[in-house]
Scaffold this motif. Structure first.
Motif, mmCIF file in Angstrom:
data_model
loop_
_atom_site.group_PDB
_atom_site.id
_atom_site.type_symbol
_atom_site.label_atom_id
_atom_site.label_comp_id
_atom_site.label_asym_id
_atom_site.label_seq_id
_atom_site.Cartn_x
_atom_site.Cartn_y
_atom_site.Cartn_z
ATOM 1 N N ALA A 151 -6.624 0.926 10.726
ATOM 2 C CA ALA A 151 -6.169 -0.331 10.136
ATOM 3 C C ALA A 151 -6.166 -0.258 8.613
ATOM 4 C CB ALA A 151 -7.059 -1.488 10.606
ATOM 5 N N ALA A 152 -7.166 0.408 8.041
ATOM 6 C CA ALA A 152 -7.217 0.554 6.582
ATOM 7 C C ALA A 152 -6.058 1.404 6.086
ATOM 8 C CB ALA A 152 -8.546 1.165 6.152
ATOM 9 N N ASP A 154 -3.186 1.863 7.606
ATOM 10 C CA ASP A 154 -1.959 1.083 7.802
ATOM 11 C C ASP A 154 -1.761 0.080 6.661
ATOM 12 O OD1 ASP A 154 -1.306 2.381 10.121
ATOM 13 O OD2 ASP A 154 -2.169 0.849 11.439
ATOM 14 N N GLU A 155 -2.860 -0.538 6.233
ATOM 15 C CA GLU A 155 -2.785 -1.511 5.141
ATOM 16 C C GLU A 155 -2.401 -0.830 3.832
ATOM 17 O OE1 GLU A 155 -2.912 -5.141 3.284
ATOM 18 O OE2 GLU A 155 -3.137 -4.791 5.428
ATOM 19 N N ASP A 157 -0.715 1.985 3.582
ATOM 20 C CA ASP A 157 0.466 2.828 3.833
ATOM 21 C C ASP A 157 0.131 4.268 3.599
ATOM 22 O OD1 ASP A 157 2.174 0.840 4.696
ATOM 23 O OD2 ASP A 157 2.749 0.322 2.652
#
Length: 157
Positions: A151-152, A154-155, A157
């Motif tokens: 998730a980190a 993805d945030e 990029d």
């Protein structure tokens, strides 16, 4: 004699020392309150605080359950207690290096899990092949709890 030495110091030195003592007290208070009020691992639904060992145990328990590997918890091997034992494979999983070395010559394959190792990393250390569970994809819905590292990334990029 001590009083004469202190009064001989310039005022700015005395004020600096006093400010340092006060600042140290404030920092100590902030750490104390932070530890008491903000539990680092979160708080369970029953109000208990999660510690790192509880988190590690939960991750390994979830991993072994997802891979259909039969295990027992808090198993005694002679005088050494291990957090996880895989009886069908004679594998002990421990977090303590002393226990790891005690079991090394006992005929039990022992896996040492460090504090930093995520539960999903256990499969690479086991002496047998494990079918990795489908934890879900990055873009899709996960079948388990979302991975905070993914998730980190993805945030960011």
């Amino acid at each position: 004699m001590v009083v004469e030495s202190v009064t001989a110091l310039p005022t700015w030195v005395l004020l600096g020392v006093a400010a340092g003592i006060v600042a140290s007290g404030v920092v100590a208070l902030v750490f104390y309150l932070g530890d008491r009020l903000i539990a680092p691992g979160g708080t369970a639904s029953d109000g208990r605080r999660h510690t790192g060992d509880e988190r590690r145990r939960r991750e390994i328990r979830d991993y072994l359950t997802a891979t259909d590997v039969r295990f027992t918890e808090d198993h005694a091997l002679g005088e050494v207690g291990v957090p996880f034992y895989l009886p069908e494979r004679d594998v002990a999983i421990t977090f303590d290096a002393h226990d790891y070395f005690r079991l090394e010559g006992e005929g039990v394959y022992t896996v040492l899990c460090e504090h930093e190792m995520p539960g999903r990393g256990l499969g690479r250390r086991l002496p047998f092949d494990v079918t990795e569970p489908d934890w879900g994809t990055r873009g899709g819905a996960a079948t388990s709890a979302p991975d905070p590292v993914a998730a980190a990334f993805d945030e960011l990029d």
